[in-house]
Design an enzyme around this catalytic site. Structure first.
Site, mmCIF file in Angstrom:
data_model
loop_
_atom_site.group_PDB
_atom_site.id
_atom_site.type_symbol
_atom_site.label_atom_id
_atom_site.label_comp_id
_atom_site.label_asym_id
_atom_site.label_seq_id
_atom_site.Cartn_x
_atom_site.Cartn_y
_atom_site.Cartn_z
ATOM 1 N N GLU A 3 1.166 5.443 12.800
ATOM 2 C CA GLU A 3 -0.098 4.984 13.343
ATOM 3 C C GLU A 3 -0.088 3.490 13.659
ATOM 4 O OE1 GLU A 3 -3.430 5.954 10.956
ATOM 5 O OE2 GLU A 3 -4.826 4.970 12.316
ATOM 6 N N ASP A 4 0.517 2.701 12.770
ATOM 7 C CA ASP A 4 0.371 1.250 12.870
ATOM 8 C C ASP A 4 1.568 0.511 13.467
ATOM 9 O OD1 ASP A 4 -1.992 1.712 11.637
ATOM 10 O OD2 ASP A 4 -1.324 1.103 9.628
ATOM 11 N N ASP A 24 -3.062 8.530 -1.042
ATOM 12 C CA ASP A 24 -3.450 7.452 -0.136
ATOM 13 C C ASP A 24 -4.895 7.025 -0.430
ATOM 14 O OD1 ASP A 24 -3.435 5.804 2.239
ATOM 15 O OD2 ASP A 24 -4.469 7.435 3.308
ATOM 16 N N ASP A 53 -18.854 17.088 -25.673
ATOM 17 C CA ASP A 53 -17.455 16.964 -25.279
ATOM 18 C C ASP A 53 -17.163 15.585 -24.683
ATOM 19 O OD1 ASP A 53 -18.915 17.374 -23.026
ATOM 20 O OD2 ASP A 53 -17.522 18.777 -22.094
ATOM 21 N N HIS A 112 3.915 6.712 5.440
ATOM 22 C CA HIS A 112 2.724 7.413 5.927
ATOM 23 C C HIS A 112 1.879 6.634 6.945
ATOM 24 C CE1 HIS A 112 0.252 5.339 2.818
ATOM 25 N NE2 HIS A 112 -0.738 5.572 3.649
ATOM 26 N N HIS A 157 0.824 -1.220 0.000
ATOM 27 C CA HIS A 157 0.000 0.000 0.000
ATOM 28 C C HIS A 157 0.860 1.273 0.000
ATOM 29 C CE1 HIS A 157 -2.848 3.090 1.027
ATOM 30 N NE2 HIS A 157 -2.355 3.215 2.245
#
Ligand code: MN
Length: 478
Positions: free
Chosen positions: A77-78, A140, A259, A73, A49
């Site tokens: 957090e993880d 993300d 268009d 990123h 990811h």
């Protein structure tokens, strides 16, 4: 769009200097070992990811720190790592970016819960601190939307809705059309699957039908430009599925959407845009009222181009979009195009331009200062910025962006507080109107002032629709 692997990622980085590539590789190894043993719902190792997020960023020519932050990123957090570790192992800039992205991770725009509202606010105001945080967040979200098939149906719908409500408007405001249209299509696919399939099938059919004719026009225009020695590149551009869906839901028929396919003509310089326009018009008759000059009148997200719809081959109406190569980069990538166009100065220019050229930015800062309560903040942003907008002209032809329902009062204050404070009346398209008459798209607005006026009346506060106008009127009352 398939996930990429480490090799493909490293190949994407050939334009970066060796030292930067080494640091990016270090960030990859670092994130990879931290996420060791974690898996995505698809069964893949979790690192795929952040790797794909970083790949999307590299595709925008993002700076080295932004790419490293993309790789890292989800680590704050993880995993067990702290911001302090990251500062000493990398640098403060990278740590701040990752921290910024992390702070906005657990948000949910449609929920009323205070925690979520606070996060939503952080996402939106993240723009004011460092726009790169929002760009990483957009990358993300894009990768999460691309891999949404592994989530439950409830999660799919929830994420798609949230994407439409917050990430699509943000992408639009910074002019990142490529991300915006992909996010729209991915969302629609989950929100209205049948509708999506129906439009997609019809579109493919029309594409097959009209391809030969478009190709022929493309070659014809190419040879005309070659004869005049105008350097150029021409592409066929298709409207995204969501764009078609939006038109259909406004009551248009598929056959009326001129268009759906357009010829995008890119040339070397501005002067040649206008020469090309003349040459195209000499070959194919234009429809007079379908011409737009977004070069002299850029969109408020800095989009520039000439649009003209012409009678093409086989009685087909074909839109052509004429712009320079640089304008095309802005048209695809918006503010993030500066990474490629301005290299080392990109970051400063991005933040400066955002402040000085993008009209929504001022409104956003204003709403942020005026609404302490998170729920009211989110409601006001949705109402004033994320819903339908209108674009009206000043007497000099400048374009002012306002929320739908805005009045001459809002217009006057947006142009200048003093214009609002001395306002005694308004003309719209040369007609005298009440100062609280709702403006329409493309109106020409002229404010009548009197230096001796008594200033704004208290009831204007209710008549104004924008936070900024209301504040200045209130300040005048005190
Ligand atoms: Mn993520």
């Amino acid at each position: 769009m398939n996930n990429i692997n480490l090799n493909e990622f490293m190949e994407k980085l050939t334009e970066y200097p060796q030292l930067e590539r080494e640091e990016i590789n270090k960030a990859y190894q670092y994130a990879s070992s931290l996420h060791e043993g974690q898996y995505r719902q698809s069964g893949e190792a979790y690192i795929s990811h952040p790797l794909n997020v970083a790949y999307i960023l590299a595709g925008m020519h993002a700076d080295k720190d932004t790419i490293c932050a993309g790789l890292l990123h989800d680590t704050l957090e993880d995993t067990k790592i702290t911001k302090e570790d990251m500062i000493s192992d990398f640098n403060e800039d990278i740590a701040n970016l990752v921290d910024g992205v992390t702070k906005l991770s657990k948000m949910n725009f449609s929920s009323k819960k205070e925690q979520n509202l606070a996060n939503t606010r952080k996402i939106i105001t993240g723009l004011t601190e460092d726009v790169r945080i929002i760009i990483i967040k957009l990358a993300d979200r894009l990768h999460n939307m691309r891999t949404l098939q592994y989530k439950s149906e409830f999660k799919q719908k929830e994420n798609a809705l949230e994407t439409m409500e917050i990430f699509v408007p943000l992408a639009y405001y910074i002019g990142a059309y490529r991300i915006k249209s992909e996010l729209e299509d991915l969302s629609l696919r989950y929100l209205k699957p049948e509708m999506y399939k129906r439009i997609e099938e019809k579109k493919i059919k029309i594409e097959e039908d009209s391809n030969a004719c478009l190709q022929e026009m493309l070659l014809k225009i190419e040879s005309i430009l070659a004869k005049k020695e105008i350097p150029n590149e021409i592409k066929i551009r298709t409207k995204n599925i969501y764009g078609v869906y939006k038109r259909l839901s406004q009551g248009h028929k598929l056959s009326d959407i001129h268009d759906l396919f357009a010829l995008k003509i890119m040339v070397d310089e501005v002067e040649n845009c206008y020469r090309t326009l003349g040459l195209v018009h000499q070959e194919y008759h234009p429809i007079n009222d379908k011409f737009k000059d977004y070069i002299c009148n850029p969109k408020t997200n800095m989009y520039k181009s000439l649009h003209t719809t012409v009678f093409g081959l086989e009685d087909r109406l074909v839109q052509t979009q004429i712009r320079t190569f640089n304008m095309d980069k802005i048209a695809s990538f918006g503010l993030t195009a500066y990474w490629e166009l301005e290299q080392k100065n990109a970051r400063r220019i991005m933040q400066n331009d955002l402040k000085n050229k993008y009209q929504f930015f001022k409104s956003l800062v204003e709403i942020n200062t005026m609404f302490g309560d998170n729920q009211e903040f989110v409601r006001q942003v949705k109402m004033e910025l994320f819903q339908d907008r209108i674009y009206v002209y000043t007497p000099k032809g400048e374009i002012i962006e306002l929320p739908k329902g805005a009045t001459p009062i809002d217009f006057a204050y947006k142009v200048h507080p003093n214009l609002g404070n001395t306002m005694v009346g308004a003309f719209v398209n040369e007609k005298y109107v009440p100062i609280d008459c709702p403006l329409q798209n493309k109106d020409r607005v002229k404010i009548i002032t009197d230096e001796l006026s008594f200033g704004p009346r208290e009831d204007w506060i209710k008549k104004a629709q924008t936070t900024y106008a209301r504040r200045i009127i209130k300040e005048f009352q005190n």
